[in-house]
Design a protein around this motif. Structure first.
Motif, PDB file in Angstrom:
ATOM      1  N   SER A   1     -33.350  -6.912 -27.392  1.00 33.84           N
ATOM      2  CA  SER A   1     -34.481  -8.243 -27.601  1.00 33.84           C
ATOM      3  C   SER A   1     -33.363  -9.592 -27.599  1.00 33.84           C
ATOM      4  N   VAL A   2     -33.227 -10.060 -28.755  1.00 34.41           N
ATOM      5  CA  VAL A   2     -32.249 -11.295 -28.731  1.00 34.41           C
ATOM      6  C   VAL A   2     -30.791 -10.852 -28.783  1.00 34.41           C
ATOM      7  N   TRP A   3     -30.091 -11.893 -28.849  1.00 39.94           N
ATOM      8  CA  TRP A   3     -28.497 -11.421 -28.855  1.00 39.94           C
ATOM      9  C   TRP A   3     -28.080 -11.039 -30.231  1.00 39.94           C
ATOM     10  N   GLY A   4     -27.090 -10.152 -30.246  1.00 41.17           N
ATOM     11  CA  GLY A   4     -26.588  -9.555 -31.216  1.00 41.17           C
ATOM     12  C   GLY A   4     -24.840 -10.147 -31.595  1.00 41.17           C
ATOM     13  N   ILE A   5     -24.569  -9.906 -32.639  1.00 36.23           N
ATOM     14  CA  ILE A   5     -22.998  -9.935 -32.670  1.00 36.23           C
ATOM     15  C   ILE A   5     -22.453  -8.883 -33.356  1.00 36.23           C
ATOM     16  N   GLY A   6     -21.263  -8.486 -32.963  1.00 39.08           N
ATOM     17  CA  GLY A   6     -20.712  -7.095 -33.795  1.00 39.08           C
ATOM     18  C   GLY A   6     -19.170  -6.978 -33.436  1.00 39.08           C
ATOM     19  N   ALA A   7     -18.780  -5.688 -33.796  1.00 29.69           N
ATOM     20  CA  ALA A   7     -17.387  -5.540 -33.640  1.00 29.69           C
ATOM     21  C   ALA A   7     -17.167  -3.860 -33.707  1.00 29.69           C
ATOM     22  N   ASP A   8     -15.971  -3.345 -33.435  1.00 34.59           N
ATOM     23  CA  ASP A   8     -16.089  -1.812 -33.563  1.00 34.59           C
ATOM     24  C   ASP A   8     -16.143  -1.724 -35.300  1.00 34.59           C
ATOM     25  N   ALA A   9     -17.356  -0.851 -35.585  1.00 38.33           N
ATOM     26  CA  ALA A   9     -17.542  -0.642 -36.816  1.00 38.33           C
ATOM     27  C   ALA A   9     -16.331  -0.050 -37.791  1.00 38.33           C
ATOM     28  N   PHE A  10     -15.382   0.474 -37.329  1.00 35.60           N
ATOM     29  CA  PHE A  10     -14.307   1.260 -38.114  1.00 35.60           C
ATOM     30  C   PHE A  10     -13.049   0.187 -38.035  1.00 35.60           C
ATOM     31  N   CYS A  11     -13.427  -1.138 -37.445  1.00 34.60           N
ATOM     32  CA  CYS A  11     -12.131  -2.262 -37.762  1.00 34.60           C
ATOM     33  C   CYS A  11     -12.766  -2.963 -38.906  1.00 34.60           C
TER      34      CYS A  11
ATOM     35  N   VAL B   1     -21.081  -2.542 -34.416  1.00 40.86           N
ATOM     36  CA  VAL B   1     -21.990  -3.315 -35.235  1.00 40.86           C
ATOM     37  C   VAL B   1     -22.906  -4.223 -34.445  1.00 40.86           C
ATOM     38  N   SER B   2     -24.310  -4.226 -34.889  1.00 44.47           N
ATOM     39  CA  SER B   2     -25.118  -5.095 -34.270  1.00 44.47           C
ATOM     40  C   SER B   2     -25.994  -5.858 -35.177  1.00 44.47           C
ATOM     41  N   THR B   3     -25.768  -7.017 -35.469  1.00 44.61           N
ATOM     42  CA  THR B   3     -26.347  -8.084 -36.292  1.00 44.61           C
ATOM     43  C   THR B   3     -26.775  -9.092 -35.467  1.00 44.61           C
ATOM     44  N   SER B   4     -27.877  -9.799 -35.975  1.00 39.58           N
ATOM     45  CA  SER B   4     -28.330 -10.906 -35.111  1.00 39.58           C
ATOM     46  C   SER B   4     -27.452 -11.959 -34.828  1.00 39.58           C
ATOM     47  N   CYS B   5     -27.522 -12.467 -33.825  1.00 37.15           N
ATOM     48  CA  CYS B   5     -26.226 -13.568 -33.347  1.00 37.15           C
ATOM     49  C   CYS B   5     -26.712 -15.081 -33.658  1.00 37.15           C
ATOM     50  N   ASN B   6     -26.572 -15.301 -35.143  1.00 32.98           N
ATOM     51  CA  ASN B   6     -26.822 -16.559 -35.556  1.00 32.98           C
ATOM     52  C   ASN B   6     -26.027 -16.573 -37.006  1.00 32.98           C
ATOM     53  N   ILE B   7     -26.155 -17.827 -37.430  1.00 36.54           N
ATOM     54  CA  ILE B   7     -25.615 -18.094 -38.971  1.00 36.54           C
ATOM     55  C   ILE B   7     -26.923 -17.984 -39.996  1.00 36.54           C
ATOM     56  N   ALA B   8     -26.539 -17.233 -41.164  1.00 33.70           N
ATOM     57  CA  ALA B   8     -27.502 -17.005 -42.148  1.00 33.70           C
ATOM     58  C   ALA B   8     -28.700 -18.272 -42.118  1.00 33.70           C
ATOM     59  N   ASN B   9     -29.696 -17.826 -42.105  1.00 34.67           N
ATOM     60  CA  ASN B   9     -30.880 -18.608 -42.024  1.00 34.67           C
ATOM     61  C   ASN B   9     -31.281 -19.539 -40.943  1.00 34.67           C
ATOM     62  N   GLN B  10     -30.633 -19.236 -39.755  1.00 30.19           N
ATOM     63  CA  GLN B  10     -30.958 -19.980 -38.604  1.00 30.19           C
ATOM     64  C   GLN B  10     -31.666 -18.840 -37.393  1.00 30.19           C
ATOM     65  N   PRO B  11     -32.274 -19.529 -36.484  1.00 31.10           N
ATOM     66  CA  PRO B  11     -32.882 -18.303 -35.537  1.00 31.10           C
ATOM     67  C   PRO B  11     -31.913 -17.657 -34.547  1.00 31.10           C
TER      68      PRO B  11
ATOM     69  N   GLU C   1     -27.956  -9.162 -19.197  1.00 33.05           N
ATOM     70  CA  GLU C   1     -29.213  -9.470 -19.502  1.00 33.05           C
ATOM     71  C   GLU C   1     -29.779  -8.408 -20.963  1.00 33.05           C
ATOM     72  N   SER C   2     -30.689  -9.229 -21.603  1.00 31.89           N
ATOM     73  CA  SER C   2     -31.490  -8.451 -22.546  1.00 31.89           C
ATOM     74  C   SER C   2     -32.353  -7.364 -21.876  1.00 31.89           C
ATOM     75  N   LEU C   3     -33.019  -6.495 -22.523  1.00 28.08           N
ATOM     76  CA  LEU C   3     -34.123  -5.824 -21.964  1.00 28.08           C
ATOM     77  C   LEU C   3     -35.414  -6.282 -21.946  1.00 28.08           C
ATOM     78  N   GLY C   4     -35.512  -7.463 -22.682  1.00 29.75           N
ATOM     79  CA  GLY C   4     -36.731  -8.218 -22.555  1.00 29.75           C
ATOM     80  C   GLY C   4     -37.704  -8.115 -23.843  1.00 29.75           C
TER      81      GLY C   4
END
Length: 206
Positions: A35-45, A154-164, A186-189
């Motif tokens: 759906s939306v963009w995410g932000i993440g990293a290698d979960a074991f780093c 890691v996959s958490t929403s791509c935003n600063i806390a409390n922002q869309p 592209e996202s999957l929509g």
């Protein structure tokens, strides 16, 4: 990681090996998800996961969602359960199908699975999504290693806390600039955030 020098910041789908090097070197990545963009990293780093939390201004106590590419990657998390219980839970995950909404499972984790507290927030479950996004699925396959046997991204929403959450590359870049790398795809929509279900009880959390 000490010999790494992260220089490239924008990756296309034909540059996944370079992107994986970025993640292995402790780089943070912003990317389109189901759906939306995410932000993440290698979960074991640990350094990279801490950077994700810092950039988002997100407390570590909340834990984080991780992506992987196949349901059988989850099996080692359940190793302390009786075999029939393991089979039941894995079957439950396998038989659910996405219908314009991804599913994130709260998976009970065995202490012997050695999942970092930064990922769980100190809880006895880990939020896991088997991603159907083809590029992210391939990234998780390529991330799989002795250090990260689950292929967790890691996959958490791509935003600063409390922002869309960001829904485009430009919005993501406006949040994080040169602090992270970006996957141009592209996202999957999907028009809803992932549904969160407790794997053991079947309770819908979100």
């Amino acid at each position: 990681m000490s010999n790494c020098k992260i220089t490239k910041k924008v990756f296309n789908v034909g540059q996944l090996d370079v992107l994986i090097d970025h993640l292995h070197c402790g780089g943070v990545l912003a990317y389109p998800t189901e759906s939306v963009w995410g932000i993440g990293a290698d979960a074991f780093c640990e350094q990279a996961v801490e950077q994700v939390l810092k950039l988002k201004q997100r407390p570590a106590s909340k834990g984080l969602i991780v992506l992987t590419d196949h349901v059988m990657k989850i099996k080692p998390l359940l190793v302390d359960l009786p075999p029939q219980n393991q089979a039941h839970l894995l079957k439950k995950m396998s038989r659910h199908h996405y219908q314009n909404q991804a599913i994130t499972w709260l998976v009970p984790i065995s202490p012997s699975s050695h999942i970092p507290t930064l990922l769980t927030g100190g809880f006895n479950t880990l939020a896991v999504r088997i991603t159907t996004h083809p590029t992210l699925n391939l990234i998780c396959q390529k991330l799989t290693s002795d250090k990260n046997p689950y292929g967790f991204l890691v996959s958490t929403s791509c935003n600063i806390a409390n922002q869309p959450p960001a829904t485009t590359f430009l919005q993501a870049a406006n949040y994080f600039g040169d602090s992270v790398g970006y996957l141009m795809d592209e996202s999957l929509g999907f028009d809803k955030p992932s549904q969160i279900i407790d794997l053991s009880s079947g309770k819908i959390i979100r």
